[in-house]
Scaffold this motif. Structure first.
Motif, PDB file in Angstrom:
ATOM      1  N   UNK A  69       0.832  -1.202   0.000  1.00 14.74           N
ATOM      2  CA  UNK A  69       0.000   0.000   0.000  1.00 14.74           C
ATOM      3  C   UNK A  69       0.866   1.251   0.000  1.00 14.74           C
ATOM      4  N   UNK A  70       2.006   1.205   0.687  1.00 19.31           N
ATOM      5  CA  UNK A  70       2.940   2.338   0.675  1.00 19.31           C
ATOM      6  C   UNK A  70       3.573   2.465  -0.701  1.00 19.31           C
ATOM      7  N   UNK A  71       3.948   1.329  -1.300  1.00 20.81           N
ATOM      8  CA  UNK A  71       4.594   1.356  -2.610  1.00 20.81           C
ATOM      9  C   UNK A  71       3.685   1.976  -3.658  1.00 20.81           C
ATOM     10  N   UNK A  72       2.390   1.677  -3.606  1.00 19.57           N
ATOM     11  CA  UNK A  72       1.450   2.257  -4.568  1.00 19.57           C
ATOM     12  C   UNK A  72       1.446   3.785  -4.468  1.00 19.57           C
ATOM     13  N   UNK A  73       1.490   4.292  -3.259  1.00 18.14           N
ATOM     14  CA  UNK A  73       1.462   5.745  -3.055  1.00 18.14           C
ATOM     15  C   UNK A  73       2.757   6.393  -3.517  1.00 18.14           C
ATOM     16  N   UNK A  74       3.878   5.753  -3.215  1.00 14.72           N
ATOM     17  CA  UNK A  74       5.180   6.268  -3.664  1.00 14.72           C
ATOM     18  C   UNK A  74       5.254   6.263  -5.181  1.00 14.72           C
ATOM     19  N   UNK A  75       4.782   5.188  -5.798  1.00  8.05           N
ATOM     20  CA  UNK A  75       4.798   5.104  -7.264  1.00  8.05           C
ATOM     21  C   UNK A  75       3.925   6.184  -7.894  1.00  8.05           C
ATOM     22  N   UNK A  76       2.936   6.688  -7.137  1.00  8.03           N
ATOM     23  CA  UNK A  76       2.055   7.744  -7.648  1.00  8.03           C
ATOM     24  C   UNK A  76       2.582   9.142  -7.348  1.00  8.03           C
ATOM     25  N   UNK A  77       3.812   9.235  -6.784  1.00  2.45           N
ATOM     26  CA  UNK A  77       4.439  10.528  -6.579  1.00  2.45           C
ATOM     27  C   UNK A  77       4.399  11.065  -5.174  1.00  2.45           C
ATOM     28  N   UNK A  78       3.750  10.352  -4.239  1.00  2.00           N
ATOM     29  CA  UNK A  78       3.701  10.829  -2.859  1.00  2.00           C
ATOM     30  C   UNK A  78       5.035  10.555  -2.166  1.00  2.00           C
ATOM     31  N   UNK A  79       5.344  11.354  -1.158  1.00  2.00           N
ATOM     32  CA  UNK A  79       6.651  11.297  -0.490  1.00  2.00           C
ATOM     33  C   UNK A  79       6.440  10.931   0.977  1.00  2.00           C
ATOM     34  N   UNK A  80       7.030   9.807   1.407  1.00  2.00           N
ATOM     35  CA  UNK A  80       6.942   9.380   2.806  1.00  2.00           C
ATOM     36  C   UNK A  80       7.866  10.252   3.643  1.00  2.00           C
ATOM     37  N   UNK A  81       7.302  10.891   4.666  1.00  2.00           N
ATOM     38  CA  UNK A  81       8.101  11.722   5.568  1.00  2.00           C
ATOM     39  C   UNK A  81       8.666  10.893   6.716  1.00  2.00           C
ATOM     40  N   UNK A  82       7.868   9.983   7.266  1.00  2.00           N
ATOM     41  CA  UNK A  82       8.354   9.191   8.383  1.00  2.00           C
ATOM     42  C   UNK A  82       7.277   8.319   8.970  1.00  2.00           C
ATOM     43  N   UNK A  83       7.610   7.727  10.124  1.00  2.00           N
ATOM     44  CA  UNK A  83       6.739   6.774  10.813  1.00  2.00           C
ATOM     45  C   UNK A  83       6.179   7.431  12.072  1.00  2.00           C
ATOM     46  N   UNK A 183     -11.548  15.382  -0.552  1.00  2.00           N
ATOM     47  CA  UNK A 183     -11.057  15.247  -1.926  1.00  2.00           C
ATOM     48  C   UNK A 183      -9.667  14.624  -1.946  1.00  2.00           C
ATOM     49  N   UNK A 184      -8.819  14.996  -0.985  1.00  2.00           N
ATOM     50  CA  UNK A 184      -7.493  14.388  -0.890  1.00  2.00           C
ATOM     51  C   UNK A 184      -7.606  12.921  -0.520  1.00  2.00           C
ATOM     52  N   UNK A 185      -8.452  12.621   0.462  1.00  2.00           N
ATOM     53  CA  UNK A 185      -8.641  11.231   0.870  1.00  2.00           C
ATOM     54  C   UNK A 185      -9.124  10.378  -0.293  1.00  2.00           C
ATOM     55  N   UNK A 186     -10.005  10.929  -1.106  1.00  2.00           N
ATOM     56  CA  UNK A 186     -10.540  10.197  -2.254  1.00  2.00           C
ATOM     57  C   UNK A 186      -9.431   9.888  -3.260  1.00  2.00           C
ATOM     58  N   UNK A 187      -8.583  10.881  -3.549  1.00  2.00           N
ATOM     59  CA  UNK A 187      -7.466  10.665  -4.470  1.00  2.00           C
ATOM     60  C   UNK A 187      -6.537   9.568  -3.950  1.00  2.00           C
ATOM     61  N   UNK A 188      -6.238   9.629  -2.664  1.00  2.00           N
ATOM     62  CA  UNK A 188      -5.334   8.644  -2.069  1.00  2.00           C
ATOM     63  C   UNK A 188      -5.938   7.251  -2.120  1.00  2.00           C
ATOM     64  N   UNK A 189      -7.214   7.144  -1.785  1.00  2.00           N
ATOM     65  CA  UNK A 189      -7.870   5.837  -1.789  1.00  2.00           C
ATOM     66  C   UNK A 189      -7.846   5.206  -3.170  1.00  2.00           C
ATOM     67  N   UNK A 190      -8.077   5.984  -4.192  1.00  2.00           N
ATOM     68  CA  UNK A 190      -8.128   5.440  -5.547  1.00  2.00           C
ATOM     69  C   UNK A 190      -6.766   4.921  -6.001  1.00  2.00           C
ATOM     70  N   UNK A 191      -5.694   5.494  -5.456  1.00  2.00           N
ATOM     71  CA  UNK A 191      -4.355   5.019  -5.768  1.00  2.00           C
ATOM     72  C   UNK A 191      -3.986   3.811  -4.902  1.00  2.00           C
ATOM     73  N   UNK A 192      -4.336   3.863  -3.628  1.00  2.00           N
ATOM     74  CA  UNK A 192      -3.843   2.887  -2.659  1.00  2.00           C
ATOM     75  C   UNK A 192      -4.506   1.520  -2.782  1.00  2.00           C
ATOM     76  N   UNK A 193      -5.744   1.490  -3.232  1.00  2.00           N
ATOM     77  CA  UNK A 193      -6.449   0.210  -3.232  1.00  2.00           C
ATOM     78  C   UNK A 193      -6.106  -0.619  -4.460  1.00  2.00           C
ATOM     79  N   UNK A 194      -6.337  -1.907  -4.316  1.00  2.00           N
ATOM     80  CA  UNK A 194      -6.063  -2.805  -5.432  1.00  2.00           C
ATOM     81  C   UNK A 194      -5.696  -4.180  -4.926  1.00  2.00           C
ATOM     82  N   UNK A 195      -6.070  -5.184  -5.680  1.00  2.00           N
ATOM     83  CA  UNK A 195      -5.829  -6.579  -5.295  1.00  2.00           C
ATOM     84  C   UNK A 195      -4.341  -6.890  -5.346  1.00  2.00           C
ATOM     85  N   UNK A 196      -3.844  -7.559  -4.299  1.00  2.00           N
ATOM     86  CA  UNK A 196      -2.444  -7.979  -4.213  1.00  2.00           C
ATOM     87  C   UNK A 196      -2.426  -9.498  -4.092  1.00  2.00           C
TER      88      UNK A 196
END
Length: 548
Positions: A69-83, A183-196
């Motif tokens: 789920x993190x990889x999907x977000x990174x691949x879409x251009x989001x930047x992980x700041x930390x834990x 609107x931000x949550x919706x964008x994130x959800x559409x990127x993050x979800x998907x069958x693995x």
């Protein structure tokens, strides 16, 4: 990386260095769907390069790769700041069960942040990141959202992969999303979800049936608010179509912490707990160890009863499309939680912990404030895979044009008003009726909609220019009287161009939770200025001045 350098406010456990973040930001393709958005990740979800601790240092390990789920977000251009910090092993709803500190709600006053995704919620609410990931087994993606005035999305189980997540209850866990804007949550959800395929708990989402007409909204009567009349009144502001009996849902929720699902936590953590009992906080250890008290027969009995309760929930969906409940029945301070950490944790989960057992999706949205300034919120529930419909309904409740026929007090005030398309503006000082600059509104065709009061989140100062300056307070805010004016769309630009520094237009929260565009002041400009908050508004301050 700044591993294990948790901030004194208890939000972060580890972070990437500024140099690492700058390097990653410069490499992002600006055309990606989440390009440049920063996010935080709850520290029970794997991020390559940072340890996964689950808020227990002796449990920590360094993952080689991101959770999917993190990889999907990174691949879409989001930047992980930390834990971010969490209730240890995601066991709790308070945000007060971590050796890395106990973050306070952004609303201050000693209010808990809620858990277990405490740091993830606060990092979004205070503006440190654009969005964050949490997890939600019993309400951990909704309770912190409620206590920090942001959106919390608990998707259908399996819609977002839980591979690379330290399990709490593996059969119930969800990855959740926090954001300030739906609107931000919706964008994130559409990127993050998907069958693995590698994730045995991942599920393929069927094509969601398109909602036609206005959804049938269910509400409940006779709910417990644990003596909190403010939260009770906030929920009563929302009117649904159908009143439903939620007793089967609440009974299902009781199975989670008072039934054998507690033992499921031991399936993953039992060996660690046995080998390192002193590494686990006493309150966390106490909760986990209750799992030893259930037998296999208890587990089957509970599953049989849960199946009956699921059937009752399914019958409920024949009458309604969405159920709206208060996210929490009351709020607590850290001192109150310390007095009864387990009993009050159960109260926080009363209206959240049934969702995953009954295979529901949920969206939490702010619902204004109580009379004493505590945040209120609502959660919209739907059956499995109703995620898009719930998000659409939540957004319509807060949209510029109301489309559902229901009024949620927390929606953003419409740009359309009695005078047609335009802009609603809250004025606090010299633009009030009868004040020197009111003519700027009248001359542009402005219409007075009425008076209102802000939420108790602001302080007012008298600037050297003789005008008032309204600022959002970090603590000790009060309600301030304002006026609401409607400006025609054609004249908005000219009005905005005439606003002098240090004033600007921003988002004001009104007493009933409505958000509206209004006058705010840059914080630097009120340094040393007289604090006139106690007057309750500019007009009262002027009247007091004339009487002296």
């Amino acid at each position: 990386m700044d591993a294990h350098e948790n901030a004194p406010d208890g939000i972060w456990i580890s972070r990437f260095s500024p140099a690492e973040l700058d390097e990653r930001a410069s490499a992002v393709d600006p055309g990606l769907p989440l390009a440049g958005l920063t996010f935080a990740v709850k520290d029970n979800i794997d991020v390559a390069g940072l340890p996964t601790t689950a808020a227990c240092a002796d449990f920590a390990y360094l993952p080689e790769r991101h959770a999917p789920v993190v990889q999907r977000l990174v691949d879409a251009g989001a930047i992980v700041v930390g834990k971010t910090n969490l209730d240890q092993f995601a066991t709790g709803l308070t945000g007060a069960r971590s050796p890395y500190g106990a973050p306070e709600s952004v609303f201050g006053g000693g209010l808990i942040s809620g858990g277990s995704s405490s740091g993830s919620a606060v990092a979004v609410a205070n503006g440190s990141v654009h969005f964050s990931l949490g997890t939600d087994t019993a309400g951990s993606g909704r309770v912190p959202a409620a206590l920090n005035g942001i959106a919390g999305i608990k998707p259908t189980r399996g819609l977002l992969s839980t591979l690379g997540v330290v399990p709490a209850c593996r059969s119930l866990d969800c990855v959740s999303v926090f954001a300030r804007e739906l609107s931000t949550a919706d964008r994130v959800m559409r990127v993050a979800r998907g069958f693995v395929p590698e994730d045995p708990w991942s599920r393929r989402a069927p094509e969601e049936a398109r909602q036609t007409g206005r959804p049938r909204v269910g509400v409940a009567e006779g709910l417990e608010f644990f003596g909190d009349s403010g939260q009770e009144k906030a929920y009563a502001r929302f009117a649904g179509d159908v009143t439903v009996d939620v007793a089967p849902l609440l009974e299902a929720g009781d199975l989670l912490y008072r039934g054998p699902w507690v033992a499921e936590r031991l399936a993953v953590l039992g060996d660690f707990l046995a080998a390192h009992p002193e590494s686990v906080l006493p309150v966390t250890r106490r909760v986990l160890e209750t799992g030893h008290g259930f037998t296999a027969a208890d587990a089957f009995r509970a599953q049989h009863r849960l199946q009956e309760l699921r059937a009752a929930a399914d019958r409920m969906w024949e009458r309604i499309d969405v159920l709206v409940l208060p996210t929490i029945g009351t709020t607590f301070t850290h001192a109150e939680i310390a007095g009864d950490p387990i009993g009050r944790n159960l109260i926080l989960g009363r209206y959240t912990q049934f969702a995953n057992l009954l295979d529901m999706a949920a969206v939490t949205v702010p619902n204004g404030f109580t009379e004493d300034g505590r945040p209120a919120s609502l959660t919209l529930f739907g059956p499995a895979f109703s995620d898009d419909s719930l998000m659409a309904l939540a957004r319509s409740m807060r949209d510029d044009v109301e489309t559902t026929g229901h009024t949620l007090p927390g929606r953003v005030l419409s740009g359309a008003g009695p005078g047609g398309a335009g802009m609603t503006v809250a004025v606090v000082g010299l633009h009030l009726s009868g004040e020197p600059r009111n003519g700027e509104l009248l001359g542009r065709g402005g219409t007075l909609l009425g008076t209102a009061r802000t939420a108790p989140l602001y302080r007012m100062y008298e600037l050297p220019s003789g005008a008032p300056g309204l600022v959002r307070a970090e603590a000790g805010g009060a309600a301030i009287e304002i006026e609401l004016w409607q400006l025609p769309a054609a004249t908005v630009g000219g009005f905005l161009a005439g606003i002098p520094a240090p004033l600007s237009l921003g988002r004001l929260v009104l007493e009933d939770g409505t958000e509206v565009t209004g006058f705010l002041c840059e914080a630097y400009a009120v340094s040393g200025a007289p604090d006139i908050t106690a007057s309750g508004g500019w007009r009262n301050h002027r009247l007091k001045g004339s009487d002296s």
